[in-house]
Design a protein around this motif. Structure first.
Motif, mmCIF file in Angstrom:
data_model
loop_
_atom_site.group_PDB
_atom_site.id
_atom_site.type_symbol
_atom_site.label_atom_id
_atom_site.label_comp_id
_atom_site.label_asym_id
_atom_site.label_seq_id
_atom_site.Cartn_x
_atom_site.Cartn_y
_atom_site.Cartn_z
ATOM 1 N N ALA A 1 0.829 -1.210 0.000
ATOM 2 C CA ALA A 1 0.000 0.000 0.000
ATOM 3 C C ALA A 1 0.861 1.257 0.000
ATOM 4 O O ALA A 1 0.585 2.222 -0.731
ATOM 5 C CB ALA A 1 -0.936 -0.009 1.208
ATOM 6 N N VAL B 1 -5.565 -4.080 -3.103
ATOM 7 C CA VAL B 1 -4.970 -3.233 -2.063
ATOM 8 C C VAL B 1 -4.196 -2.090 -2.713
ATOM 9 O O VAL B 1 -4.348 -0.919 -2.334
ATOM 10 C CB VAL B 1 -4.063 -4.070 -1.130
ATOM 11 N N ALA C 1 -4.929 1.997 -2.513
ATOM 12 C CA ALA C 1 -3.905 2.920 -2.012
ATOM 13 C C ALA C 1 -3.546 3.956 -3.072
ATOM 14 O O ALA C 1 -3.399 5.147 -2.767
ATOM 15 C CB ALA C 1 -2.663 2.140 -1.577
ATOM 16 N N VAL D 1 -5.301 -0.026 5.026
ATOM 17 C CA VAL D 1 -4.796 0.340 3.693
ATOM 18 C C VAL D 1 -4.931 1.847 3.483
ATOM 19 O O VAL D 1 -3.999 2.514 3.015
ATOM 20 C CB VAL D 1 -5.526 -0.446 2.582
#
Length: 196
Positions: A66, A116, A120, A151
């Motif tokens: 992230a 993820v 991010a 995250v």
């Protein structure tokens, strides 16, 4: 050279020297980001506490993915090089990290890791563009609300740190010149790495 002075060992206050001692590597080098934040040791202490609370509260590999996605989106060479190096040293090979820097969606990651990194990246680019569908995608892949928050926290914290460094032209440490050339080039997503 940074736009403001990077505090040197000879001009460091006692509080700044404490930060240097915390961050000095085995070779005796202090990172440029520490020298920048030596102007405001209390802010750096707060940053370290926040970063630690976030990273220790989540899977470390996920934190690094992230953080790397946010740094890349922010065009922060310093943070992309630092976190890309951690990924290459601890979790992935250098070629995979190079491919992550180019396009994480085609780097061979599993669906959870891609999702993820997508979130991010989106948070770093424009947090107001995040939708319920983005969150539901992660939930559908098995992440809890706490996981999703982690995250988002990793990405938003990276926004603070990367933007502070880049706004003042704090160069990524020269040690990153020692990375394999193709990896170094891939991780240089914004300002150049220091030469010395």
């Amino acid at each position: 050279m940074a736009f403001i002075e990077l505090i040197g060992d000879d001009t460091a206050s006692a509080d700044a020297q404490r930060l240097f001692d915390l961050d000095r590597d085995a070779g005796g080098n202090v990172p440029n980001f520490t020298r920048l934040f030596a102007h405001r040791p209390e802010v750096y202490d707060a940053w370290r506490a926040l970063k630690t609370a976030i990273s220790e509260g989540m899977d470390f590999r996920r934190y690094e993915l992230a953080t790397f996605a946010a740094a890349r989106e922010l065009r922060s060479t310093y943070c992309a090089a630092a976190h890309g190096s951690i990924l290459a040293d601890r979790f992935l090979d250098a070629d995979t990290v190079r491919r992550l820097a180019a396009d994480h969606r085609s780097a061979g990651l599993d669906e959870v890791d891609v999702a993820v990194m997508d979130l991010a990246e989106k948070v770093a680019r424009d947090a107001t563009s995040v939708t319920q569908e983005d969150i539901d995608r992660l939930r559908g892949l098995g992440l809890s609300d706490d996981d999703v928050l982690d995250v988002v926290l990793a990405a938003t914290a990276r926004c603070f740190f990367s933007k502070a460094l880049d706004a003042l032209d704090t160069p990524a440490d020269a040690k990153f010149n020692g990375l394999e050339p193709a990896l170094r080039e891939a991780l240089t997503v914004g300002r150049p790495i220091a030469t010395a």
